[in-house]
Design a protein around this motif. Sequence first.
Motif, PDB file in Angstrom:
ATOM      1  N   GLU A  84      -7.125 -29.258 -46.016  1.00 35.02           N
ATOM      2  CA  GLU A  84      -8.511 -29.197 -46.475  1.00 35.02           C
ATOM      3  C   GLU A  84      -9.517 -29.555 -45.372  1.00 35.02           C
ATOM      4  O   GLU A  84     -10.729 -29.482 -45.589  1.00 35.02           O
ATOM      5  CB  GLU A  84      -8.698 -30.151 -47.670  1.00 35.02           C
ATOM      6  N   VAL A  85      -9.010 -29.950 -44.227  1.00 39.72           N
ATOM      7  CA  VAL A  85      -9.891 -30.335 -43.117  1.00 39.72           C
ATOM      8  C   VAL A  85      -9.889 -29.233 -42.064  1.00 39.72           C
ATOM      9  O   VAL A  85      -8.834 -28.788 -41.613  1.00 39.72           O
ATOM     10  CB  VAL A  85      -9.429 -31.672 -42.483  1.00 39.72           C
ATOM     11  N   ASP A  86     -11.085 -28.795 -41.680  1.00 37.51           N
ATOM     12  CA  ASP A  86     -11.237 -27.826 -40.598  1.00 37.51           C
ATOM     13  C   ASP A  86     -11.403 -28.602 -39.290  1.00 37.51           C
ATOM     14  O   ASP A  86     -12.467 -29.192 -39.054  1.00 37.51           O
ATOM     15  CB  ASP A  86     -12.461 -26.951 -40.863  1.00 37.51           C
ATOM     16  N   PRO A  87     -10.360 -28.620 -38.442  1.00 41.95           N
ATOM     17  CA  PRO A  87     -10.444 -29.456 -37.239  1.00 41.95           C
ATOM     18  C   PRO A  87     -11.535 -29.008 -36.269  1.00 41.95           C
ATOM     19  O   PRO A  87     -12.239 -29.840 -35.694  1.00 41.95           O
ATOM     20  CB  PRO A  87      -9.049 -29.336 -36.616  1.00 41.95           C
ATOM     21  N   VAL A  88     -11.696 -27.702 -36.111  1.00 41.95           N
ATOM     22  CA  VAL A  88     -12.732 -27.202 -35.202  1.00 41.95           C
ATOM     23  C   VAL A  88     -14.118 -27.526 -35.745  1.00 41.95           C
ATOM     24  O   VAL A  88     -14.996 -28.011 -35.025  1.00 41.95           O
ATOM     25  CB  VAL A  88     -12.577 -25.680 -34.967  1.00 41.95           C
ATOM     26  N   GLY A  89     -14.306 -27.301 -37.041  1.00 42.85           N
ATOM     27  CA  GLY A  89     -15.596 -27.592 -37.671  1.00 42.85           C
ATOM     28  C   GLY A  89     -15.947 -29.070 -37.594  1.00 42.85           C
ATOM     29  O   GLY A  89     -17.107 -29.439 -37.393  1.00 42.85           O
ATOM     30  N   SER A  90     -14.933 -29.927 -37.735  1.00 43.00           N
ATOM     31  CA  SER A  90     -15.173 -31.371 -37.636  1.00 43.00           C
ATOM     32  C   SER A  90     -15.691 -31.748 -36.254  1.00 43.00           C
ATOM     33  O   SER A  90     -16.573 -32.595 -36.114  1.00 43.00           O
ATOM     34  CB  SER A  90     -13.879 -32.146 -37.924  1.00 43.00           C
ATOM     35  N   CYS A  91     -15.129 -31.120 -35.225  1.00 44.89           N
ATOM     36  CA  CYS A  91     -15.533 -31.433 -33.851  1.00 44.89           C
ATOM     37  C   CYS A  91     -16.915 -30.873 -33.522  1.00 44.89           C
ATOM     38  O   CYS A  91     -17.679 -31.489 -32.769  1.00 44.89           O
ATOM     39  CB  CYS A  91     -14.503 -30.884 -32.860  1.00 44.89           C
ATOM     40  N   VAL A  92     -17.213 -29.712 -34.082  1.00 41.60           N
ATOM     41  CA  VAL A  92     -18.525 -29.102 -33.824  1.00 41.60           C
ATOM     42  C   VAL A  92     -19.618 -29.906 -34.518  1.00 41.60           C
ATOM     43  O   VAL A  92     -20.669 -30.195 -33.934  1.00 41.60           O
ATOM     44  CB  VAL A  92     -18.539 -27.634 -34.278  1.00 41.60           C
ATOM     45  N   GLY A  93     -19.346 -30.291 -35.779  1.00 43.03           N
ATOM     46  CA  GLY A  93     -20.304 -31.098 -36.527  1.00 43.03           C
ATOM     47  C   GLY A  93     -21.409 -30.273 -37.160  1.00 43.03           C
ATOM     48  O   GLY A  93     -21.571 -29.080 -36.860  1.00 43.03           O
ATOM     49  N   PRO A 142     -15.681 -38.835 -36.278  1.00 40.47           N
ATOM     50  CA  PRO A 142     -14.958 -39.850 -37.068  1.00 40.47           C
ATOM     51  C   PRO A 142     -13.557 -39.390 -37.460  1.00 40.47           C
ATOM     52  O   PRO A 142     -12.636 -40.202 -37.542  1.00 40.47           O
ATOM     53  CB  PRO A 142     -15.839 -40.036 -38.310  1.00 40.47           C
ATOM     54  N   GLU A 143     -13.384 -38.087 -37.709  1.00 42.74           N
ATOM     55  CA  GLU A 143     -12.073 -37.578 -38.115  1.00 42.74           C
ATOM     56  C   GLU A 143     -11.023 -37.738 -37.011  1.00 42.74           C
ATOM     57  O   GLU A 143      -9.834 -37.893 -37.291  1.00 42.74           O
ATOM     58  CB  GLU A 143     -12.167 -36.097 -38.521  1.00 42.74           C
ATOM     59  N   ILE A 144     -11.465 -37.689 -35.758  1.00 41.32           N
ATOM     60  CA  ILE A 144     -10.530 -37.913 -34.648  1.00 41.32           C
ATOM     61  C   ILE A 144     -10.234 -39.401 -34.538  1.00 41.32           C
ATOM     62  O   ILE A 144      -9.079 -39.816 -34.362  1.00 41.32           O
ATOM     63  CB  ILE A 144     -11.107 -37.373 -33.323  1.00 41.32           C
ATOM     64  N   ARG A 152     -15.677 -39.620 -13.702  1.00 31.63           N
ATOM     65  CA  ARG A 152     -16.508 -38.794 -14.592  1.00 31.63           C
ATOM     66  C   ARG A 152     -15.875 -37.421 -14.788  1.00 31.63           C
ATOM     67  O   ARG A 152     -16.368 -36.607 -15.572  1.00 31.63           O
ATOM     68  CB  ARG A 152     -17.908 -38.619 -13.985  1.00 31.63           C
ATOM     69  N   THR A 153     -14.792 -37.135 -14.058  1.00 30.86           N
ATOM     70  CA  THR A 153     -14.189 -35.794 -14.116  1.00 30.86           C
ATOM     71  C   THR A 153     -12.861 -35.778 -14.880  1.00 30.86           C
ATOM     72  O   THR A 153     -12.352 -34.706 -15.179  1.00 30.86           O
ATOM     73  CB  THR A 153     -13.922 -35.274 -12.689  1.00 30.86           C
ATOM     74  N   HIS A 154     -12.303 -36.919 -15.177  1.00 23.35           N
ATOM     75  CA  HIS A 154     -10.985 -37.006 -15.812  1.00 23.35           C
ATOM     76  C   HIS A 154     -11.019 -36.376 -17.213  1.00 23.35           C
ATOM     77  O   HIS A 154     -11.966 -36.595 -17.980  1.00 23.35           O
ATOM     78  CB  HIS A 154     -10.570 -38.470 -15.919  1.00 23.35           C
ATOM     79  N   PRO A 155      -9.981 -35.584 -17.576  1.00 23.96           N
ATOM     80  CA  PRO A 155      -9.923 -35.018 -18.939  1.00 23.96           C
ATOM     81  C   PRO A 155      -9.972 -36.093 -20.022  1.00 23.96           C
ATOM     82  O   PRO A 155     -10.446 -35.845 -21.138  1.00 23.96           O
ATOM     83  CB  PRO A 155      -8.580 -34.268 -18.968  1.00 23.96           C
ATOM     84  N   GLY A 156      -9.476 -37.292 -19.693  1.00 26.63           N
ATOM     85  CA  GLY A 156      -9.495 -38.384 -20.661  1.00 26.63           C
ATOM     86  C   GLY A 156     -10.900 -38.776 -21.090  1.00 26.63           C
ATOM     87  O   GLY A 156     -11.104 -39.241 -22.212  1.00 26.63           O
ATOM     88  N   LEU A 157     -11.893 -38.573 -20.205  1.00 26.16           N
ATOM     89  CA  LEU A 157     -13.284 -38.880 -20.567  1.00 26.16           C
ATOM     90  C   LEU A 157     -13.730 -37.993 -21.721  1.00 26.16           C
ATOM     91  O   LEU A 157     -14.354 -38.465 -22.678  1.00 26.16           O
ATOM     92  CB  LEU A 157     -14.196 -38.682 -19.359  1.00 26.16           C
ATOM     93  N   LEU A 158     -13.389 -36.707 -21.629  1.00 26.25           N
ATOM     94  CA  LEU A 158     -13.758 -35.765 -22.691  1.00 26.25           C
ATOM     95  C   LEU A 158     -13.084 -36.145 -24.013  1.00 26.25           C
ATOM     96  O   LEU A 158     -13.717 -36.143 -25.073  1.00 26.25           O
ATOM     97  CB  LEU A 158     -13.358 -34.341 -22.281  1.00 26.25           C
ATOM     98  N   LYS A 159     -11.820 -36.511 -23.934  1.00 27.65           N
ATOM     99  CA  LYS A 159     -11.083 -36.903 -25.138  1.00 27.65           C
ATOM    100  C   LYS A 159     -11.713 -38.133 -25.795  1.00 27.65           C
ATOM    101  O   LYS A 159     -11.903 -38.166 -27.018  1.00 27.65           O
ATOM    102  CB  LYS A 159      -9.624 -37.182 -24.771  1.00 27.65           C
ATOM    103  N   ARG A 160     -12.044 -39.143 -24.977  1.00 21.16           N
ATOM    104  CA  ARG A 160     -12.649 -40.362 -25.526  1.00 21.16           C
ATOM    105  C   ARG A 160     -14.038 -40.090 -26.115  1.00 21.16           C
ATOM    106  O   ARG A 160     -14.417 -40.698 -27.118  1.00 21.16           O
ATOM    107  CB  ARG A 160     -12.753 -41.436 -24.444  1.00 21.16           C
ATOM    108  N   LEU A 161     -14.792 -39.203 -25.494  1.00 21.34           N
ATOM    109  CA  LEU A 161     -16.115 -38.865 -26.029  1.00 21.34           C
ATOM    110  C   LEU A 161     -15.998 -38.234 -27.416  1.00 21.34           C
ATOM    111  O   LEU A 161     -16.797 -38.520 -28.316  1.00 21.34           O
ATOM    112  CB  LEU A 161     -16.849 -37.918 -25.077  1.00 21.34           C
ATOM    113  N   PHE A 162     -15.001 -37.385 -27.602  1.00 18.03           N
ATOM    114  CA  PHE A 162     -14.791 -36.783 -28.930  1.00 18.03           C
ATOM    115  C   PHE A 162     -14.355 -37.841 -29.938  1.00 18.03           C
ATOM    116  O   PHE A 162     -14.750 -37.794 -31.108  1.00 18.03           O
ATOM    117  CB  PHE A 162     -13.751 -35.649 -28.857  1.00 18.03           C
ATOM    118  N   GLU A 163     -13.556 -38.816 -29.499  1.00 19.14           N
ATOM    119  CA  GLU A 163     -13.153 -39.892 -30.415  1.00 19.14           C
ATOM    120  C   GLU A 163     -14.356 -40.708 -30.879  1.00 19.14           C
ATOM    121  O   GLU A 163     -14.406 -41.176 -32.015  1.00 19.14           O
ATOM    122  CB  GLU A 163     -12.137 -40.804 -29.721  1.00 19.14           C
ATOM    123  N   ILE A 164     -15.344 -40.861 -29.980  1.00 17.60           N
ATOM    124  CA  ILE A 164     -16.558 -41.608 -30.331  1.00 17.60           C
ATOM    125  C   ILE A 164     -17.428 -40.816 -31.290  1.00 17.60           C
ATOM    126  O   ILE A 164     -17.954 -41.348 -32.272  1.00 17.60           O
ATOM    127  CB  ILE A 164     -17.360 -41.954 -29.053  1.00 17.60           C
TER     128      ILE A 164
END
Length: 368
Positions: A243-252, A213-215, A198-210
């Motif tokens: 034309e894509v704001d990467p930070v804005g896409s992640c914030v939603g 949609p842009e990721i 539950r602590t691995h950085p990969g968990l955070l990365k996969r959660l953002f992929e879920i």
Amino acid sequence: MSSELLDALVLLEKEKGISRDVIIEAIEAALVSAYKRNFNQAQNVRIDMNLERGTMRVFARKEVVDQVFDARLEVSVEEARRIDPNYQVEDVVEMEVTPKDFGRIAAQTAKQVVTQRVREAERGIIYSEFIDREEDIMTGIVQRQDSRFIYVSLGKIEALLPINEQMPNEHYKPHDRIKVFLTKVEKTSKGPQIFVSRTHPGLLKRLFEIEVPEIYDGTVEIKSVAREAGDRSKISVHSENPEVDPVGSCVGPKGQRVQAIVNELKGEKIDIVNWSEDPVEFVANALSPSKVLEVIVKEEEKATTVIVPDFQLSLAIGKRGQNARLAAKLTGWKIDIKSESDAREAGIYPVDNEKLLSFDEEDELGEE
């Protein structure tokens, strides 16, 4: 028994993917061992199984010799020629030695072998399924815990969540549904063993992929992740599409996407920053939310000196140095943070680009 066994082998071949011939070979080998064990025999024997006719026979293989020293392994020329006149010395004769009650032993042995092979096949299928999911995310259900692990059901198998991979701000109870990151899948004699985190950085990365949609579709890329699980994390993101704001896409919209991840991680704070090839810009972004006045880069040392306003020094460093530490992990650069007043006293701020000459350059100019 043989017709039932034949039906069982056909079914296993279809459902478990275990070849019927492989199982028959294993049963024959087990029957040889069972015969020698149960009847105290040392002969070189062969099992003949005919499933269609329902027969199982044991044949002792004996070498034809002039003089017999061990009747269990040898047969005289005279006796061999009573069976077939063509036998010569050093030929091998097969003689049936099937015991009367061998059928019961055969049935029991066959059952044990089939059960073992099915278990091995199931373990192999589970291993093949989960080895492909290493470094992936799955939802599991907490089953129980002991002093070393929390046991998380992933459906076909229980995964192990070690103490050092558990988030300090979480308390796990039986039947809790949690998302876990598969760190390692091992093949052991008792079957596959799966370790999750539950602590691995990969968990955070996969959660953002879920959640983003842009990721998932590759429009936005996560460049790096730095995490102190349960407390704070930083991720850097980038998009080749202007034309894509990467930070804005992640914030939603209204922060919904990142908030869903924060909720899953029980309130862990997440800073999302723009990645840049320019270390000056990247380091400045990474120290968010503090304001940065200047970043001085030392390329050969992969180190930077960052000047911040006096009133933002503690914010830039963070509680127990956390903000600076995470920024260094995120960027891969050493970061030394100085307040504006200290930098002025040291004569390194403001930076005059025209005076940024090395001693070698100044010597060369003087010689000219």
